[in-house]
Design a protein around this motif. Structure first.
Motif, short mmCIF file in Angstrom:
data_model
loop_
_atom_site.label_atom_id
_atom_site.label_comp_id
_atom_site.label_asym_id
_atom_site.label_seq_id
_atom_site.Cartn_x
_atom_site.Cartn_y
_atom_site.Cartn_z
N UNK A 161 8.71 41.03 22.74
CA UNK A 161 9.17 39.66 22.53
C UNK A 161 8.38 38.98 21.42
N UNK A 162 7.09 39.33 21.31
CA UNK A 162 6.27 38.80 20.23
C UNK A 162 6.80 39.28 18.88
N UNK A 190 12.94 38.37 29.35
CA UNK A 190 11.82 38.33 30.29
C UNK A 190 12.31 38.16 31.72
N UNK A 191 13.30 37.28 31.93
CA UNK A 191 13.85 37.08 33.27
C UNK A 191 14.50 38.34 33.80
N UNK A 192 15.29 38.97 32.97
CA UNK A 192 16.01 40.18 33.39
C UNK A 192 15.05 41.28 33.79
N UNK A 227 13.78 47.18 29.74
CA UNK A 227 12.34 47.06 30.03
C UNK A 227 12.10 47.12 31.53
N UNK A 228 12.99 46.48 32.30
CA UNK A 228 12.86 46.50 33.76
C UNK A 228 12.98 47.89 34.33
N UNK A 246 6.14 45.07 33.82
CA UNK A 246 7.26 44.57 33.02
C UNK A 246 6.79 43.53 32.01
N UNK A 247 5.93 42.62 32.45
CA UNK A 247 5.40 41.59 31.57
C UNK A 247 4.55 42.20 30.46
#
Length: 229
Positions: free
Chosen positions: A162-163, A65-67, A144-145, A154-155
């Motif tokens: 991620x889920x 998520x951060x990346x 993803x980014x 992205x989110x």
């Protein structure tokens, strides 16, 4: 060819960006806060499952998520367009961003270990498996980014992925089909080790296969798409 100088410069740049991106920092604060609260209300003998869940959350939120958010934010601000006309290679960019993301994620992993790790879990083994899983997670986030226009996109893209990697294995524990399918994912292999299974050659091989596939996918996307929308 990999350039150490360019990697260092990009590392410093992303470190500064990360420290001012409160949305991204929340991805580290939330798992840490949840682990602390859960530890306060859970008996030490009942923390094994919680330990696995929080470590996976740390690696996926802190890593992937951060990346993806860091890259999407740069694209949104159009501050990375200069890279397209420079000599920065896809590996320079991938390594520098993976390093800064992995640094923070591993710090979070270590904190979770000392709060929740069961007695059977060796710290050395934990560092080995979580470091490899974190690297894989950051590269997933980079992909993803690259395909996202901004942080919101992205989110939206990252959430179902991620889920799938974190909670679905728990929901479908009694489904042989789902478990067999997810067995090949790096998060499932990580979970098996955190639950007390020995580190196996096949498990390491599967993680390395995950890593190789994602690196190839990122390199192909970077060369084909770059940071364009």
């Amino acid at each position: 060819m990999i350039s150490i100088y360019k990697i260092q410069a990009l590392y410093v740049k992303q470190f500064k960006n990360l420290m001012y991106n409160y949305f991204v920092l929340a991805g580290f604060i939330v798992p840490l806060g949840m682990a602390f609260l859960m530890r306060m209300v859970t008996e030490p003998s009942e923390t094994a499952g919680l330990f696995v869940m929080m470590t996976q959350m740390s690696i996926l939120l802190g890593g992937a998520n951060t990346m993806c958010c860091l890259i999407a934010e740069e694209k949104e601000k159009d501050t990375l367009s200069v890279l397209m006309s420079s000599t920065v290679s896809s590996l320079d960019f991938l390594i520098s961003n993976s390093l800064i993301t992995s640094t923070f994620t591993m710090m979070l992993n270590v904190a979770i270990y000392f709060m929740l790790a069961p007695e059977f879990m060796s710290f050395t083994t934990y560092l080995l498996v979580t470091t490899l899983a974190t690297i894989i997670s950051t590269i997933l986030g980079a992909i993803i980014g690259l395909v996202s226009k901004n942080q919101m996109t992205a989110t939206t893209v990252a959430s179902p992925i991620l889920l799938l990697l974190s909670f679905i294995p728990l929901v479908f524990m009694d489904s042989p089909f789902v478990q067999n399918f997810l067995y090949f994912s790096f998060t499932e292999q990580l979970g098996l080790v955190l639950l007390g299974q020995s580190v196996t050659f096949s498990g390491i091989l599967l993680k390395l296969a995950n890593l190789l596939v994602l690196v190839i996918a990122f390199t192909w996307l970077y060369k084909r798409k770059g940071f364009s929308e």
